[in-house]
Design a protein around this motif. Structure first.
Motif, PDB file in Angstrom:
ATOM      1  N   ALA A 120     -40.749  -0.551  63.821  1.00  0.00           N
ATOM      2  CA  ALA A 120     -41.315   0.383  62.847  1.00  0.00           C
ATOM      3  C   ALA A 120     -41.711   1.696  63.531  1.00  0.00           C
ATOM      4  O   ALA A 120     -41.456   2.781  62.991  1.00  0.00           O
ATOM      5  N   GLN A 121     -42.297   1.594  64.714  1.00  0.00           N
ATOM      6  CA  GLN A 121     -42.674   2.806  65.441  1.00  0.00           C
ATOM      7  C   GLN A 121     -41.437   3.597  65.869  1.00  0.00           C
ATOM      8  O   GLN A 121     -41.430   4.829  65.807  1.00  0.00           O
ATOM      9  N   ASP A 122     -40.402   2.905  66.297  1.00  0.00           N
ATOM     10  CA  ASP A 122     -39.151   3.573  66.684  1.00  0.00           C
ATOM     11  C   ASP A 122     -38.535   4.316  65.503  1.00  0.00           C
ATOM     12  O   ASP A 122     -38.077   5.456  65.645  1.00  0.00           O
ATOM     13  N   ARG A 123     -38.529   3.669  64.339  1.00  0.00           N
ATOM     14  CA  ARG A 123     -37.988   4.317  63.136  1.00  0.00           C
ATOM     15  C   ARG A 123     -38.790   5.561  62.786  1.00  0.00           C
ATOM     16  O   ARG A 123     -38.230   6.609  62.437  1.00  0.00           O
ATOM     17  N   LYS A 124     -40.113   5.442  62.885  1.00  0.00           N
ATOM     18  CA  LYS A 124     -40.983   6.573  62.565  1.00  0.00           C
ATOM     19  C   LYS A 124     -40.732   7.733  63.526  1.00  0.00           C
ATOM     20  O   LYS A 124     -40.601   8.893  63.100  1.00  0.00           O
ATOM     21  N   PHE A 129     -38.297  12.980  64.609  1.00  0.00           N
ATOM     22  CA  PHE A 129     -37.357  13.769  65.397  1.00  0.00           C
ATOM     23  C   PHE A 129     -36.330  14.452  64.497  1.00  0.00           C
ATOM     24  O   PHE A 129     -36.056  15.653  64.634  1.00  0.00           O
ATOM     25  N   LEU A 130     -35.772  13.683  63.568  1.00  0.00           N
ATOM     26  CA  LEU A 130     -34.773  14.249  62.654  1.00  0.00           C
ATOM     27  C   LEU A 130     -35.377  15.358  61.790  1.00  0.00           C
ATOM     28  O   LEU A 130     -34.748  16.403  61.599  1.00  0.00           O
ATOM     29  N   LYS A 131     -36.584  15.150  61.296  1.00  0.00           N
ATOM     30  CA  LYS A 131     -37.231  16.178  60.485  1.00  0.00           C
ATOM     31  C   LYS A 131     -37.430  17.451  61.288  1.00  0.00           C
ATOM     32  O   LYS A 131     -37.179  18.551  60.790  1.00  0.00           O
ATOM     33  N   GLN A 132     -37.883  17.304  62.516  1.00  0.00           N
ATOM     34  CA  GLN A 132     -38.091  18.476  63.369  1.00  0.00           C
ATOM     35  C   GLN A 132     -36.767  19.157  63.672  1.00  0.00           C
ATOM     36  O   GLN A 132     -36.656  20.381  63.589  1.00  0.00           O
TER      37      GLN A 132
END
Length: 147
Positions: A120-124, A129-132
């Protein structure tokens, strides 16, 4: 027992894949106590993880099985038994190995929870990262387009 027979038995115990196709014994005498080994292994294995309350019981069972395996193997190594008894010991050792393999594959319940939390932390982190990355890409396009 003859030396070549003893070596043959020891080779069978130590052979890679010796447990393939071998059944876990129904019952086995472990440290002077009869254990319903197959039922125990399947009861624990059915859960896929070791519940916190069962962890000590499973660890103690593995420890006792390892000790029993070593004692049986020692009897063959020290040539203390007949060839026929050695064959029976080899069968029981391979059965013990099969049970140990099944028990070793189990994960403690808390490790499963940690693994799920880590995922879950990796997905977050990936989504952030993708949003940035996408956000910067959009802002740099708009600034280039405005020039």
């Amino acid at each position: 027992m003859k030396e070549f027979e003893r070596k043959q038995l020891l080779e069978r115990v130590n052979r890679e894949g010796a447990t393939i196709g071998v059944d876990i014994p129904d019952r086995i005498d472990v440290q002077g106590e009869e254990v319903e080994l197959r039922d125990f292994v399947f009861e624990i294995k059915r859960r896929d993880t070791v519940p916190e309350g069962e962890k000590d019981r499973v660890e103690q069972a593995k420890k006792n099985l390892r000790r029993e395996r070593l004692q049986r193997l020692q009897q063959i190594e020290d040539n203390e038994v007949s060839y026929e008894e050695g064959q029976r010991l080899v069968e029981s050792i391979v059965g013990i190995d099969r049970a140990l393999n099944a028990l070793e594959q189990l994960r403690p319940a808390n490790l499963e929870q940690e693994s799920q939390l880590q995922e879950a932390q990796d997905r977050k982190r990936w989504m952030n990262f993708l949003k940035q990355a996408l956000g910067r890409e959009k802002s740099s396009r708009s600034s280039r387009g405005g020039r």
